[in-house]
Design a protein around this motif. Sequence first.
Motif, PDB file in Angstrom:
ATOM      1  N   PRO A  50       0.821  -1.231   0.010  1.00 32.60           N
ATOM      2  CA  PRO A  50       0.295   0.094   0.029  1.00 32.60           C
ATOM      3  C   PRO A  50       0.883   1.252   0.111  1.00 32.60           C
ATOM      4  O   PRO A  50       1.916   1.363   0.683  1.00 32.60           O
ATOM      5  CB  PRO A  50      -0.701  -0.110   1.204  1.00 32.60           C
ATOM      6  N   ALA A  51       0.488   2.175  -0.650  1.00 31.96           N
ATOM      7  CA  ALA A  51       1.047   3.503  -0.672  1.00 31.96           C
ATOM      8  C   ALA A  51       1.379   4.049   0.746  1.00 31.96           C
ATOM      9  O   ALA A  51       2.720   4.782   0.834  1.00 31.96           O
ATOM     10  CB  ALA A  51       0.244   4.495  -1.684  1.00 31.96           C
ATOM     11  N   ARG A  52       0.626   3.793   1.466  1.00 30.19           N
ATOM     12  CA  ARG A  52       0.630   4.520   3.020  1.00 30.19           C
ATOM     13  C   ARG A  52       1.886   3.820   3.674  1.00 30.19           C
ATOM     14  O   ARG A  52       2.676   4.390   4.339  1.00 30.19           O
ATOM     15  CB  ARG A  52      -0.570   4.409   3.652  1.00 30.19           C
ATOM     16  N   VAL A  53       2.032   2.446   3.495  1.00 27.20           N
ATOM     17  CA  VAL A  53       3.127   1.887   4.011  1.00 27.20           C
ATOM     18  C   VAL A  53       4.554   2.310   3.557  1.00 27.20           C
ATOM     19  O   VAL A  53       5.575   2.538   4.139  1.00 27.20           O
ATOM     20  CB  VAL A  53       2.973   0.273   3.682  1.00 27.20           C
ATOM     21  N   THR A  54       4.568   2.453   1.985  1.00 23.61           N
ATOM     22  CA  THR A  54       5.605   2.728   1.430  1.00 23.61           C
ATOM     23  C   THR A  54       5.947   4.182   1.685  1.00 23.61           C
ATOM     24  O   THR A  54       7.313   4.458   2.090  1.00 23.61           O
ATOM     25  CB  THR A  54       5.379   2.809  -0.314  1.00 23.61           C
ATOM     26  N   ALA A  55       5.020   5.254   2.012  1.00 29.44           N
ATOM     27  CA  ALA A  55       5.383   6.563   2.239  1.00 29.44           C
ATOM     28  C   ALA A  55       6.190   6.550   3.599  1.00 29.44           C
ATOM     29  O   ALA A  55       7.087   7.160   4.038  1.00 29.44           O
ATOM     30  CB  ALA A  55       4.180   7.355   2.167  1.00 29.44           C
ATOM     31  N   LEU A  56       5.394   5.887   4.586  1.00 28.15           N
ATOM     32  CA  LEU A  56       6.020   5.710   6.076  1.00 28.15           C
ATOM     33  C   LEU A  56       7.536   5.107   6.058  1.00 28.15           C
ATOM     34  O   LEU A  56       8.335   5.525   6.723  1.00 28.15           O
ATOM     35  CB  LEU A  56       5.025   4.974   7.070  1.00 28.15           C
ATOM     36  N   ALA A  57       7.531   4.149   5.453  1.00 25.96           N
ATOM     37  CA  ALA A  57       8.888   3.304   5.386  1.00 25.96           C
ATOM     38  C   ALA A  57       9.893   4.119   4.815  1.00 25.96           C
ATOM     39  O   ALA A  57      11.178   4.025   5.367  1.00 25.96           O
ATOM     40  CB  ALA A  57       8.684   2.074   4.506  1.00 25.96           C
ATOM     41  N   ASP A  58       9.641   4.682   3.686  1.00 26.87           N
ATOM     42  CA  ASP A  58      10.589   5.894   3.202  1.00 26.87           C
ATOM     43  C   ASP A  58      11.127   6.800   3.939  1.00 26.87           C
ATOM     44  O   ASP A  58      12.279   7.166   4.335  1.00 26.87           O
ATOM     45  CB  ASP A  58      10.138   6.488   1.788  1.00 26.87           C
ATOM     46  N   TYR A  59      10.024   7.287   4.658  1.00 26.21           N
ATOM     47  CA  TYR A  59      10.334   8.332   5.497  1.00 26.21           C
ATOM     48  C   TYR A  59      11.137   8.077   6.893  1.00 26.21           C
ATOM     49  O   TYR A  59      12.101   8.676   7.081  1.00 26.21           O
ATOM     50  CB  TYR A  59       9.008   9.191   6.378  1.00 26.21           C
ATOM     51  N   LEU A  60      10.634   6.878   7.412  1.00 22.28           N
ATOM     52  CA  LEU A  60      11.417   6.483   8.437  1.00 22.28           C
ATOM     53  C   LEU A  60      12.930   5.939   8.181  1.00 22.28           C
ATOM     54  O   LEU A  60      14.012   6.267   8.907  1.00 22.28           O
ATOM     55  CB  LEU A  60      10.771   5.075   9.154  1.00 22.28           C
ATOM     56  N   ALA A  61      13.089   5.336   6.870  1.00 21.06           N
ATOM     57  CA  ALA A  61      14.376   4.981   6.546  1.00 21.06           C
ATOM     58  C   ALA A  61      15.480   6.482   6.621  1.00 21.06           C
ATOM     59  O   ALA A  61      16.457   6.071   6.771  1.00 21.06           O
ATOM     60  CB  ALA A  61      14.068   4.251   5.007  1.00 21.06           C
ATOM     61  N   ARG A  62      14.781   7.284   5.780  1.00 20.40           N
ATOM     62  CA  ARG A  62      15.646   8.484   5.383  1.00 20.40           C
ATOM     63  C   ARG A  62      15.893   9.178   6.772  1.00 20.40           C
ATOM     64  O   ARG A  62      17.194   9.304   7.065  1.00 20.40           O
ATOM     65  CB  ARG A  62      15.022   9.507   4.591  1.00 20.40           C
ATOM     66  N   ALA A  63      14.779   9.288   7.854  1.00 19.56           N
ATOM     67  CA  ALA A  63      15.258  10.105   9.094  1.00 19.56           C
ATOM     68  C   ALA A  63      16.426   9.216   9.977  1.00 19.56           C
ATOM     69  O   ALA A  63      17.298   9.597  10.586  1.00 19.56           O
ATOM     70  CB  ALA A  63      13.967  10.266   9.749  1.00 19.56           C
ATOM     71  N   LEU A  64      16.014   7.877  10.103  1.00 19.68           N
ATOM     72  CA  LEU A  64      16.721   7.136  10.951  1.00 19.68           C
ATOM     73  C   LEU A  64      18.180   6.865  10.152  1.00 19.68           C
ATOM     74  O   LEU A  64      19.041   6.801  11.298  1.00 19.68           O
ATOM     75  CB  LEU A  64      16.030   5.786  11.248  1.00 19.68           C
ATOM     76  N   SER A  65      18.230   6.590   9.074  1.00 14.72           N
ATOM     77  CA  SER A  65      19.775   6.436   8.393  1.00 14.72           C
ATOM     78  C   SER A  65      20.578   7.748   8.595  1.00 14.72           C
ATOM     79  O   SER A  65      21.645   7.762   8.642  1.00 14.72           O
ATOM     80  CB  SER A  65      19.425   6.228   6.910  1.00 14.72           C
ATOM     81  N   ALA A  66      20.055   8.676   8.876  1.00 12.39           N
ATOM     82  CA  ALA A  66      20.618  10.125   9.020  1.00 12.39           C
ATOM     83  C   ALA A  66      20.864  10.650  10.467  1.00 12.39           C
ATOM     84  O   ALA A  66      21.656  11.616  10.770  1.00 12.39           O
ATOM     85  CB  ALA A  66      19.966  11.406   8.099  1.00 12.39           C
ATOM     86  N   ALA A  67      20.433   9.851  11.153  1.00 12.16           N
ATOM     87  CA  ALA A  67      20.696  10.000  12.708  1.00 12.16           C
ATOM     88  C   ALA A  67      22.304  10.114  13.163  1.00 12.16           C
ATOM     89  O   ALA A  67      22.871   9.302  12.472  1.00 12.16           O
ATOM     90  CB  ALA A  67      19.747   9.235  13.480  1.00 12.16           C
ATOM     91  N   PRO A  68      22.686  10.944  13.831  1.00 13.71           N
ATOM     92  CA  PRO A  68      24.204  11.242  14.054  1.00 13.71           C
ATOM     93  C   PRO A  68      24.965   9.849  14.845  1.00 13.71           C
ATOM     94  O   PRO A  68      26.025   9.495  14.410  1.00 13.71           O
ATOM     95  CB  PRO A  68      24.194  12.375  15.260  1.00 13.71           C
ATOM     96  N   TRP A  69      23.861   9.054  15.476  1.00  8.70           N
ATOM     97  CA  TRP A  69      24.487   7.893  16.202  1.00  8.70           C
ATOM     98  C   TRP A  69      24.475   6.713  14.930  1.00  8.70           C
ATOM     99  O   TRP A  69      25.095   5.697  15.468  1.00  8.70           O
ATOM    100  CB  TRP A  69      23.696   7.488  17.212  1.00  8.70           C
ATOM    101  N   ALA A  70      23.955   6.786  13.812  1.00 10.07           N
ATOM    102  CA  ALA A  70      24.113   5.971  12.695  1.00 10.07           C
ATOM    103  C   ALA A  70      25.041   6.117  11.687  1.00 10.07           C
ATOM    104  O   ALA A  70      25.242   5.228  10.847  1.00 10.07           O
ATOM    105  CB  ALA A  70      22.543   5.911  12.338  1.00 10.07           C
TER     106      ALA A  70
END
Length: 315
Positions: free
Chosen positions: A269-289
Amino acid sequence: MKLPDFEAWAVFAKVAETGSFGQAARDLGVSPGTVSKAVGRLEARIGARLFHRTSRKLALTESGLAARDGAARLLAEGEAAEAEARAAPMSFGVTHVAPLLPDFLAAHPGLTIDLHLSDALVDLVGGGFDIALRIAALADSSLRTRRLCTVHRSLVGAPAYLDAQGRPTHPHDLARHACLGYAYLPSPDRWRFLGPDGTEAVVIPGGPLRANNADALAPALRAGLGLAVQPDFMLWDDLAAGRLERVLPGWSPPPIALHLMTPPGDPRPARVTALADYLARALSAAPWAQPERPPAQGFPNETRVPSPGRHGDRS
């Protein structure tokens, strides 16, 4: 093909480690009879005795000596895999996932998120969840998995504690230190470290406090009650402010990673893709990551993030 008797091999490894059927039973939380039966089952299977038994002494036979190291590795890897498979602590969801959701919801009016946080591993498909975040060494290939970043863990302590008690230079030095434990691990009485040359050290921590949530250890750490193994995503601010200090920088627990997981099958579902992409971008960019962080590897457990759906949808 008949599978190996992994339980019996693990029991044998514990008896070989402790030198006692009774102590192995206590460490494993089973009866001495269960330990004896497991070893007997294994001996019958391989057609050789593993121990010389007398009323006063237990010693490995030649076959037992030959099998000991492999069985110990099997037990250690099983314990590590089970620990890692518990995914990310509730602490991760509270501190790093929940703060990301307001912006996402503001950008997607009409969607809802049903966020579940847990310190236990759950069935993503059976529970009806659209997305999960897990910190683990994953083996389940039936789920669609995206690796976001490495999660480092560090042995840390307050400078005041280290100034008073000394700074260990090898994991074996921890026998002389107060160690704060995380009780949710399958083997909370064993800490594993990997050295710079790949050498492994296993220590038995002891100290004044054990907790089933990693956040609960933070006040005791800052107060100088002892040392603890914690994930970098929980330590970042304390390390930067000097409230905590990395200990044994050349040694670290086995590395694990943050994964975003969704159930198998297409289309998503598009809503799943949207949230997955958003979380992936944000968490991958975290300073501890970021990959340039020095090696210092977290504690396991799971944060499940069901995808937003319109009111009435099962998420």
